[in-house]
Design an enzyme around this catalytic site. Structure first.
Site, PDB file in Angstrom:
ATOM      1  N   HIS A 169       0.858  -1.182   0.000  1.00 35.00           N
ATOM      2  CA  HIS A 169       0.000   0.000   0.000  1.00 35.00           C
ATOM      3  C   HIS A 169       0.894   1.230   0.000  1.00 35.00           C
ATOM      4  CE1 HIS A 169      -3.455   2.558   0.889  1.00 35.00           C
ATOM      5  NE2 HIS A 169      -2.682   3.193   1.750  1.00 35.00           N
ATOM      6  N   ASP A 179     -14.966   1.719   6.588  1.00 33.64           N
ATOM      7  CA  ASP A 179     -13.895   2.619   6.155  1.00 33.64           C
ATOM      8  C   ASP A 179     -14.434   3.669   5.197  1.00 33.64           C
ATOM      9  OD1 ASP A 179     -11.048   3.412   5.865  1.00 33.64           O
ATOM     10  OD2 ASP A 179     -11.471   2.888   3.782  1.00 33.64           O
ATOM     11  N   ARG A 200     -14.350  11.834   7.749  1.00 28.40           N
ATOM     12  CA  ARG A 200     -13.081  12.454   8.149  1.00 28.40           C
ATOM     13  C   ARG A 200     -12.691  13.556   7.162  1.00 28.40           C
ATOM     14  NH1 ARG A 200      -9.192   7.728   8.065  1.00 28.40           N
ATOM     15  NH2 ARG A 200      -7.628   9.334   8.448  1.00 28.40           N
ATOM     16  N   SER A 206      -7.734   2.676   8.994  1.00 28.27           N
ATOM     17  CA  SER A 206      -8.236   2.765   7.631  1.00 28.27           C
ATOM     18  C   SER A 206      -7.394   1.899   6.692  1.00 28.27           C
ATOM     19  CB  SER A 206      -8.221   4.227   7.176  1.00 28.27           C
ATOM     20  OG  SER A 206      -8.564   4.323   5.816  1.00 28.27           O
ATOM     21  N   LYS A 237      -8.556  -2.299   5.369  1.00 28.28           N
ATOM     22  CA  LYS A 237      -8.707  -2.671   3.964  1.00 28.28           C
ATOM     23  C   LYS A 237      -7.714  -3.751   3.565  1.00 28.28           C
ATOM     24  CE  LYS A 237      -8.625   1.596   2.906  1.00 28.28           C
ATOM     25  NZ  LYS A 237      -8.569   2.930   2.300  1.00 28.28           N
TER      26      LYS A 237
END
Lengths: 442, 442
Positions: free
Chosen positions: B83, B162, B169, B184, B188
């Site tokens: 990620h 999320d 947010r 978050s 995922k």
């Protein structure tokens, strides 16, 4: 001015002061609905953590006032009001408004309803048959001009920003925040068109504020912001570690108000009312010394002038019966229980919040906003802090609603035990708490 | 367990750790809508101020995973993913997923879209004609098992908590919060059914995180919470003070990916991809030493294995044309402008965020969520930090959309000047920034 609501939240989050325009537009957007509630609540929580400078709080108060109609009077009478932060048995407004009005000072009072363990002035007045607190602003102005006082609820167009923010604060854990409390109180009071305000800031186990230090912080904020708004403010920090007077409930409190208006009644309630009235008279320019103001106030209670004004106010607001001539119209529940002292000793402490919540549990208050109140239930205290009791002496009498107890699943014996447990009885002698702890003015 | 959402907000506001059950029920209520958004956003802001302990963050991550479907694989292949926290020109995933998959490690990748100044992997892939990122979870699993990798968008049932929290947010100024970012990202990634994660945490003027200190805090949080979830995590803190590689845009970045997959391409992009791939191979247990993993990764880029896997992935995901055989299907805008160096010197700084925003302004990114992206616009850099230029040398070429510039009210000359101003040119020699700043693992 176009503001970006996320940037307003971010600024506050980062501890940067918001400018007047930003606050005005943010409140305007919140009330019109263009700024969604989730942004308003994030801003409230950021404000909880970062606080507000005095000029920000003033701008917030002004923005809130601007959200609705502001009462304006064209006559020359001085106009002052009192606000209390609330407690158990606090019925002062109902005595004070006619008392001060009877001395030539107008009192345009927008009052509130019961909340949590506390009762509300509007709910108490509504226990008088026919008495209406839903006045239009026009009718309110007219009554203040003719009768000298009127007590009404917050109509839809009266500071709608406060309604919105208060409802959100209540459900987002952002009630306990000095600038937000300041703006909430002052916006409503300034919108009444008054020039002076006496605030009865209650501290103790029956108040919303438990510590004197917090109360003083709030008092200084309110005095300073009030000054910025051109409002003379005096704050009396007063004790709320036991119910005020000897009653708590609705009909039962009206009856106690009539006692005080008739020159009698319990001394703490009478003294506090006289003290608050005296400060109001000074703010209104009626007296220059407190001693003279106290004498004036006492006389109005003793000679029937204040009582007469109360009667007039009831008539103006639609009362179908005169509760002075017909005290039996103030129905009390026929179901009573007397709570005996479990032992000999001195009353050292009363868990006032618990007492208020127990009263609410038998229908004498709201547990949620939509609850209807049973005006006939209530408490009559026979002892207060400092009193000496023998085992079995009555601590208090409760006027209860047996059906309400049943539907709440509460057994009368348990209920009586819980009421008794609100009292602490100790072997050593205890003195009665001092009623007025501090006066703060600008 | 029944929770009172106001009390949960109050606890967090007061800095008291929430227990697992409270967090689970709060997230459940938020997703089902029984807890309104204004309470969720107040809780987010309270969390911003009070933070979360590691076990709270872990409970939040688990609650978020539990809000949707978790991908589960039945085969024995090791599964890892990468990620990136995002930057300008960061196209690594598109090279990395097929590269690692070509070496026998499965990469089930749920990727994102462009945000603010950054592009998104999904948007870039969609510039390949016919390529679809909207896969069902079943199709996703099947493709990973047959092809070794699949890159898809977050479907409705994939970590809905999320989606909800992120959207809130974004509009309540609570994005920059380590425990919320941790939950978050990890929710995922853990929901992808992987056992190892390499995080490319970008720091610099083109990243969301500007300071290395903040990045390290986030890295430690992610490593620790990942461990609690049974996920092996390695974090590479990498430089984002200039675009990665030499291109930024959509079609143009796919073409650069194919260059790297063909064993060529700019060295920073190639090196970072190899480095990330190597850590993934180690987490997957394919190699024990980084040097061996690097050799393996380089070879797969050089001998065409990775390119072949990319081709296979495109075919699986519905590409109607092979962009390797038909690079002309990756349309670039015919309108180009070359930006000359305004003076002689050394490129010392590139304002990467501004560059990304300028690219978005000509249609190469989104200014709001509903914008459609023009895949044919982009930037090709001719110089990067450390390079020496003479006055008039091309700094970059921009592929622009003249209509988009017109509707945005931007003049091409001004636009070119603004692009040039993203470059700082100094007299003294500057060295190229170090690409990998730190590796953090548990």
């Amino acid at each position: 001015v176009v503001i970006n609501p996320v940037e307003v939240v971010r600024k506050k989050r980062d501890g940067i002061a918001l400018d007047k325009e930003e606050i005005l537009e943010f409140i305007r957007g919140a009330v019109s609905g263009t700024i969604p509630e989730y942004q308003v609540s994030a801003w409230l929580m950021a404000t909880y953590f970062q606080g507000m400078a005095l000029d920000e709080t003033q701008a917030l108060t002004e923005a809130m006032i601007a959200s609705g109609r502001r009462v304006t009077f064209t006559d020359a009478h001085p106009k002052v009001d009192k606000h209390s932060t609330g407690g158990v048995g606090d019925k002062v407004s109902i005595i004070l408004a006619p008392l001060v009005a009877s001395l030539g000072v107008h009192v345009p009072m927008v009052a509130g309803r019961g909340l949590a363990h506390t009762g509300g002035t509007l709910d108490k007045l509504e226990s008088i048959p026919g008495f209406s607190v839903s006045l239009s602003i026009e009718k309110f102005i007219e009554q203040v001009q003719t009768c000298g006082t009127a007590i009404m609820g917050q109509s839809k167009d009266f500071v709608p920003a406060d309604k919105l923010l208060y409802a959100l604060r209540d459900v987002t854990a952002t009630v306990e925040c000095v600038p937000l409390i300041t703006a909430s109180i002052l916006s409503k009071k300034a919108a009444e068109g008054i020039s002076g305000l006496v605030l009865d800031l209650k501290v103790g186990n029956g108040a919303f504020m438990k510590s004197q230090k917090d109360a003083e912080r709030l008092a200084r904020s309110i005095v300073a912001v009030g000054k910025g708004l051109g409002l003379k403010v005096r704050v009396l920090i007063t004790d709320m570690n036991q119910p005020l007077g000897l009653t708590a409930g609705h009909s039962i409190e009206i009856l106690e108000c009539i006692e005080v208006l008739s020159g009698n009644g319990p001394s703490d309630l009478r003294d506090l009312t006289i003290e608050l009235a005296s400060h109001m008279l000074i703010l209104a320019g009626k007296c220059s010394a407190l001693s003279a103001a106290r004498t004036m106030s006492k006389r109005a209670l003793q000679n029937g002038t204040a009582l007469e004004k109360f009667k007039e106010m009831c008539k103006h607001q639609g009362a179908s019966k005169d509760p002075i001539a017909n005290p039996e119209c103030m129905t009390l529940s026929p179901h009573t229980a007397t709570i005996p002292a479990p032992k000999k000793g001195h009353v050292s402490k009363i868990n006032t919040e618990a007492l208020g919540l127990l009263l609410a549990a038998t229908g004498g208050g709201r547990q949620k906003v939509t609850d209807t109140i049973d005006k006939s239930v209530g408490l009559r205290l026979h002892t207060k802090i400092g009193d000496t009791v023998n085992k079995g002496d009555p601590l208090m009498t409760v006027y209860y609603n047996p059906e309400k107890l049943t539907t709440s699943g509460i057994d009368l014996t348990d209920f009586s035990i819980q009421l008794a447990q609100c009292y602490s009885i100790t072997a050593s002698r205890v003195s009665s708490p001092k009623l007025i702890k501090k006066v703060i003015e600008s």
